[in-house]
Design a protein around this motif. Structure first.
Motif, PDB file in Angstrom:
ATOM      1  N   ILE A   1       0.833  -1.206   0.000  1.00  0.00           N
ATOM      2  CA  ILE A   1       0.000   0.000   0.000  1.00  0.00           C
ATOM      3  C   ILE A   1       0.865   1.254   0.000  1.00  0.00           C
ATOM      4  O   ILE A   1       0.554   2.246  -0.669  1.00  0.00           O
ATOM      5  CB  ILE A   1      -0.942  -0.009   1.220  1.00  0.00           C
ATOM      6  CG1 ILE A   1      -1.848  -1.237   1.184  1.00  0.00           C
ATOM      7  CG2 ILE A   1      -1.780   1.256   1.269  1.00  0.00           C
ATOM      8  CD1 ILE A   1      -2.679  -1.435   2.440  1.00  0.00           C
ATOM      9  N   ALA A   2       1.967   1.226   0.741  1.00  0.00           N
ATOM     10  CA  ALA A   2       2.798   2.416   0.916  1.00  0.00           C
ATOM     11  C   ALA A   2       3.377   2.920  -0.396  1.00  0.00           C
ATOM     12  O   ALA A   2       3.680   4.115  -0.520  1.00  0.00           O
ATOM     13  CB  ALA A   2       3.923   2.121   1.909  1.00  0.00           C
ATOM     14  N   ARG A   3       3.560   2.057  -1.376  1.00  0.00           N
ATOM     15  CA  ARG A   3       4.201   2.511  -2.609  1.00  0.00           C
ATOM     16  C   ARG A   3       3.201   2.937  -3.692  1.00  0.00           C
ATOM     17  O   ARG A   3       3.592   3.193  -4.839  1.00  0.00           O
ATOM     18  CB  ARG A   3       5.120   1.426  -3.161  1.00  0.00           C
ATOM     19  CG  ARG A   3       4.418   0.181  -3.687  1.00  0.00           C
ATOM     20  CD  ARG A   3       5.425  -0.704  -4.375  1.00  0.00           C
ATOM     21  NE  ARG A   3       4.840  -1.895  -4.978  1.00  0.00           N
ATOM     22  CZ  ARG A   3       5.389  -2.546  -5.984  1.00  0.00           C
ATOM     23  NH1 ARG A   3       6.529  -2.121  -6.509  1.00  0.00           N
ATOM     24  NH2 ARG A   3       4.820  -3.621  -6.486  1.00  0.00           N
ATOM     25  N   GLN A   4       1.915   3.024  -3.367  1.00  0.00           N
ATOM     26  CA  GLN A   4       0.939   3.475  -4.346  1.00  0.00           C
ATOM     27  C   GLN A   4       1.196   4.935  -4.721  1.00  0.00           C
ATOM     28  O   GLN A   4       1.506   5.766  -3.861  1.00  0.00           O
ATOM     29  CB  GLN A   4      -0.473   3.322  -3.794  1.00  0.00           C
ATOM     30  CG  GLN A   4      -0.889   1.884  -3.522  1.00  0.00           C
ATOM     31  CD  GLN A   4      -0.888   1.047  -4.790  1.00  0.00           C
ATOM     32  OE1 GLN A   4      -1.602   1.318  -5.751  1.00  0.00           O
ATOM     33  NE2 GLN A   4      -0.050   0.015  -4.807  1.00  0.00           N
ATOM     34  N   ARG A   5       1.059   5.262  -5.991  1.00  0.00           N
ATOM     35  CA  ARG A   5       1.285   6.630  -6.443  1.00  0.00           C
ATOM     36  C   ARG A   5       0.090   7.135  -7.268  1.00  0.00           C
ATOM     37  O   ARG A   5      -0.750   6.379  -7.706  1.00  0.00           O
ATOM     38  CB  ARG A   5       2.573   6.741  -7.257  1.00  0.00           C
ATOM     39  CG  ARG A   5       2.704   5.803  -8.431  1.00  0.00           C
ATOM     40  CD  ARG A   5       4.070   6.008  -9.103  1.00  0.00           C
ATOM     41  NE  ARG A   5       4.255   5.149 -10.263  1.00  0.00           N
ATOM     42  CZ  ARG A   5       5.192   4.206 -10.343  1.00  0.00           C
ATOM     43  NH1 ARG A   5       6.037   4.006  -9.346  1.00  0.00           N
ATOM     44  NH2 ARG A   5       5.301   3.463 -11.442  1.00  0.00           N
ATOM     45  N   HIS A   6       0.035   8.460  -7.450  1.00  0.00           N
ATOM     46  CA  HIS A   6      -1.042   9.145  -8.182  1.00  0.00           C
ATOM     47  C   HIS A   6      -2.398   8.952  -7.500  1.00  0.00           C
ATOM     48  O   HIS A   6      -3.434   8.871  -8.174  1.00  0.00           O
ATOM     49  CB  HIS A   6      -1.129   8.659  -9.633  1.00  0.00           C
ATOM     50  CG  HIS A   6       0.132   8.788 -10.415  1.00  0.00           C
ATOM     51  ND1 HIS A   6       0.786   9.989 -10.590  1.00  0.00           N
ATOM     52  CD2 HIS A   6       0.881   7.852 -11.065  1.00  0.00           C
ATOM     53  CE1 HIS A   6       1.876   9.792 -11.311  1.00  0.00           C
ATOM     54  NE2 HIS A   6       1.963   8.512 -11.606  1.00  0.00           N
ATOM     55  N   VAL A   7      -2.418   8.887  -6.161  1.00  0.00           N
ATOM     56  CA  VAL A   7      -3.685   8.676  -5.469  1.00  0.00           C
ATOM     57  C   VAL A   7      -3.569   9.198  -4.037  1.00  0.00           C
ATOM     58  O   VAL A   7      -2.517   9.104  -3.408  1.00  0.00           O
ATOM     59  CB  VAL A   7      -4.064   7.174  -5.472  1.00  0.00           C
ATOM     60  CG1 VAL A   7      -3.023   6.342  -4.762  1.00  0.00           C
ATOM     61  CG2 VAL A   7      -5.435   6.947  -4.859  1.00  0.00           C
ATOM     62  N   ARG A   8      -4.660   9.797  -3.544  1.00  0.00           N
ATOM     63  CA  ARG A   8      -4.778  10.166  -2.133  1.00  0.00           C
ATOM     64  C   ARG A   8      -5.428   8.998  -1.408  1.00  0.00           C
ATOM     65  O   ARG A   8      -6.483   8.523  -1.826  1.00  0.00           O
ATOM     66  CB  ARG A   8      -5.642  11.417  -1.953  1.00  0.00           C
ATOM     67  CG  ARG A   8      -5.079  12.672  -2.547  1.00  0.00           C
ATOM     68  CD  ARG A   8      -6.066  13.823  -2.401  1.00  0.00           C
ATOM     69  NE  ARG A   8      -6.306  14.165  -1.002  1.00  0.00           N
ATOM     70  CZ  ARG A   8      -7.512  14.221  -0.442  1.00  0.00           C
ATOM     71  NH1 ARG A   8      -8.591  13.902  -1.127  1.00  0.00           N
ATOM     72  NH2 ARG A   8      -7.655  14.575   0.827  1.00  0.00           N
ATOM     73  N   LEU A   9      -4.837   8.540  -0.327  1.00  0.00           N
ATOM     74  CA  LEU A   9      -5.403   7.357   0.316  1.00  0.00           C
ATOM     75  C   LEU A   9      -5.255   7.401   1.820  1.00  0.00           C
ATOM     76  O   LEU A   9      -4.519   8.208   2.385  1.00  0.00           O
ATOM     77  CB  LEU A   9      -4.779   6.081  -0.255  1.00  0.00           C
ATOM     78  CG  LEU A   9      -3.263   5.873  -0.169  1.00  0.00           C
ATOM     79  CD1 LEU A   9      -2.859   5.265   1.162  1.00  0.00           C
ATOM     80  CD2 LEU A   9      -2.791   4.975  -1.301  1.00  0.00           C
ATOM     81  N   GLU A  10      -6.005   6.536   2.449  1.00  0.00           N
ATOM     82  CA  GLU A  10      -5.877   6.221   3.859  1.00  0.00           C
ATOM     83  C   GLU A  10      -6.045   4.718   3.990  1.00  0.00           C
ATOM     84  O   GLU A  10      -6.480   4.049   3.047  1.00  0.00           O
ATOM     85  CB  GLU A  10      -6.943   6.945   4.688  1.00  0.00           C
ATOM     86  CG  GLU A  10      -8.345   6.423   4.437  1.00  0.00           C
ATOM     87  CD  GLU A  10      -9.383   6.956   5.405  1.00  0.00           C
ATOM     88  OE1 GLU A  10      -9.052   7.845   6.206  1.00  0.00           O
ATOM     89  OE2 GLU A  10     -10.533   6.477   5.359  1.00  0.00           O
TER      90      GLU A  10
END
Length: 628
Positions: free
Chosen positions: A400-409
């Protein structure tokens, strides 16, 4: 009249209609279009047409992946005066819809309801502000948007009580110049029409042309991603490689036998054009012509549609493609398109770059920022991770930590064990250093899996919810790809196809290139992305110990929703000996595959795998290898 030629912002006057003592509507308005894309482009211009008692809309060809030309009514009481509605098929794939409003109905509203019905019940994410338009061909800049209003060349913008009907106005200049913009409250941005680029080289107007705005990507009209997108992409094809080239002033896409598509001067590529190209292995772009916005917009549209593009170095005049898209086109050789996997990987990279740079929503958010407007933030994705295995927490959080181009929780549901366990505490602490919000929920071990998922969903704060499995691998643009698919598909639920499986017991990776970019409930349960509102409408996950994913998808379809499957190259399902809610044997995966490799060998789009966060148990570090 040609709706592409009529300027947005100039009312169409009909003699004997609309004056004092005259009827307020005409008897008949007939709108004829070659494609649904053309119909969406006409919505903004149709706002200049008079009301009609009888509206007839005909579309020559609607491809199979779209629905019939049946409207979605706008609201509870807005069509109370509708007297009759007829929808019929004409020829092989044509459609005609007729609506009768004795008191007269608005043409633009009807066209909006029709294109909305053909593409799916949901309209997709909005921009957060209203755009105004002025000039010929302006409908291509904001297709299908009923909120788009015409504006006079010099302003001011029309007021709705005390509020302007537009937040920013885009004016199109045909090379003759535009008057001073007089509205001090609503900003205006100027762009040139595609026709202005074809002025004779010696024309003084041609010499004066320049780009209003610093970013060359904003020079051309955007790509209508609701229709020009990868839907219908075919993984395995046997056709030739086409060529996109300029010949005697025309931009043609041809194969070795015939012209497949002739691109109009404004560079528009429609969903019907893409359907004619799906059997091609790819398209080679020939940059040797004069060049201009026609070629640039056509290339951007083909890339957004998932068509694999190859070609030499991109010339300076095509800088409007953007750096990422330009580099991708020149990075792949034509010979590589013979490999089905490399071809699809290249297609995915192209569509990502094109949709992010040239989609309507992306373009208008960029225009709003250029005009000084406060652009609303992107929707937040709440990732729901439910696990019974403390040793997998660090592995899953690293994905999850390496996801890009997205705002997340992240909402982490610990099913039957506390957060104080050393391997859990260290992983959570290291994840906290990323700055991504994290909520930890300790669920009772006796609660069934579906109920724990609902408890986790109850704790999210984002508008979107993504389900995440603790032992599977996800590429760094997994969530970003789902968000793109949500934008262009109009579906209530999106997910990735199940293409890759790692069989841990026998150390084998199998690949089965299932059909992707299509309406289908067959998506991997660990890739479900949907709205919180959809979860509410379906009642959430069933309180069962297993099969909760398939049951949710079934409930979504039964409630009238649509499930869309995008590509599966950024996801790898792990099958170990036990601990799966989907209970099936290894033989299933060995029987249903196209290729297999010894060891862990995912698609290059997965970009390897990160090391687990926190304490790293030896039994998991062996599965974090690199590229295939």
């Amino acid at each position: 009249m040609d709706l592409d030629v009529h300027p947005v912002g100039e009312r169409v006057e009909v003699e004997g209609v609309g004056g004092e003592g005259e009827p307020g509507s005409v008897g008949l308005v007939a709108v004829v279009a070659a494609s649904v894309s053309d119909l969406r482009r006409a919505v903004a211009v149709a706002g200049e047409l008079p009301r009609a008692a009888h509206l007839l809309v005909a579309v020559e060809y609607v491809p199979a992946h779209l629905g019939p030309l049946a409207p979605v009514p706008p609201g509870m009481d807005e069509w109370n005066d509708l007297y009759e509605l007829r929808v019929r098929r004409v020829g092989r794939r044509g459609w005609v819809c007729e609506a009768f409003f004795p008191g007269g109905g608005p043409v633009a509203e009807m066209l909006s309801c029709l294109v909305h019905g053909a593409r799916g019940r949901r309209r997709g994410p909005g921009t957060g502000f209203f755009g105004g338009l002025h000039g010929r061909g302006a409908g291509a800049w904001l297709p299908g948007e009923l909120s788009a209003r015409g504006a006079p060349a010099s302003g001011p913008v029309e007021m709705d009580r005390v509020t302007p009907v537009s937040d920013v106005v885009l004016r199109l200049d045909e090379g003759q110049g535009l008057p001073f913009w007089e509205d001090v409250e609503v900003p205006a941005l100027d762009r040139y029409t595609a026709e202005a680029a074809f002025l004779p080289p010696g024309d003084l107007r041609a010499a004066a042309l320049h780009v209003h705005g610093p970013d060359p990507v904003g020079r051309i009209a955007p790509v209508d991603e609701r229709l020009v997108n990868p839907s219908g992409f075919r993984t395995r094809v046997k056709g030739p490689v086409g060529v996109l080239a300029e010949e005697e002033g025309r931009v043609l896409l041809s194969d070795d036998r015939k012209v497949r598509v002739e691109v109009p001067r404004d560079g528009t590529v429609t969903e019907n054009d893409l359907a004619r190209l799906r059997d091609l292995r790819g398209v080679r772009v020939d940059w040797t012509g004069r060049g201009g916005p026609t070629m640039v917009r056509a290339v951007a549209s083909l890339a957004a549609g998932g068509v694999p593009l190859v070609g030499g170095p991109v010339p300076v005049w095509a800088a409007g493609l953007g750096e990422e898209l330009s580099e991708l086109i020149s990075s792949m050789g034509e010979e590589h398109l013979a490999d089905a996997l490399r071809r699809e990987e290249h297609s995915v990279r192209l569509r990502r770059a094109a949709l992010r740079a040239h989609g309507v929503r992306a373009r208008w958010r960029a225009l709003a920022a250029e005009a000084g407007l406060a652009v609303p933030p992107e929707p937040r994705v709440s990732v729901v991770l439910c696990t019974r295995r403390p040793g997998m927490v660090g592995f899953a959080l690293a994905q999850i930590a390496r996801q890009r181009h997205v705002r997340l929780e992240v909402v982490l549901a610990l099913h039957g064990f506390p957060a104080s366990l050393p391997e859990v505490a260290s992983a959570v602490a290291e994840f906290g250093e990323t700055g991504i919000p994290l909520v930890v929920h300790e669920a009772d071990g006796g609660t069934v899996f579906g109920a724990v998922l609902n408890e986790a969903v109850d704790r999210v704060s984002g508008t979107l919810v993504a389900k995440w499995d603790d032992d599977d691998w996800y590429g760094p643009e997994h969530l970003a790809d789902l968000l793109l698919a949500r934008t262009y598909s109009g579906a209530e639920v999106v997910g990735a196809g199940h293409s890759y499986t790692y069989l841990q017991e026998i150390d084998l990776t199998v690949w089965r290139p299932a059909r992707s970019e299509a309406i289908s409930p067959a998506i991997a349960g660990g890739t479900i992305l949907t709205d919180r509102g959809v979860l509410e409408e379906t009642g959430g996950f069933r309180p069962r110990p297993r099969a909760v994913d398939s049951q949710f998808l079934l409930a979504a379809v039964r409630s009238g929703g649509c499930v869309y499957r995008t590509h599966g190259l950024g996801y790898v399902l792990r099958r170990s000996g036990e601990g799966h809610t989907w209970d099936t044997d290894l033989g299933y995966f060995l029987r249903h595959h196209t290729e297999q490799w010894t060891g862990w060998r995912p698609s290059a789009l997965l970009e390897g795998a990160p090391a687990p966060l926190g304490d790293r148990p030896d039994q998991y570090t062996e599965h974090t290898g690199g590229h295939r």
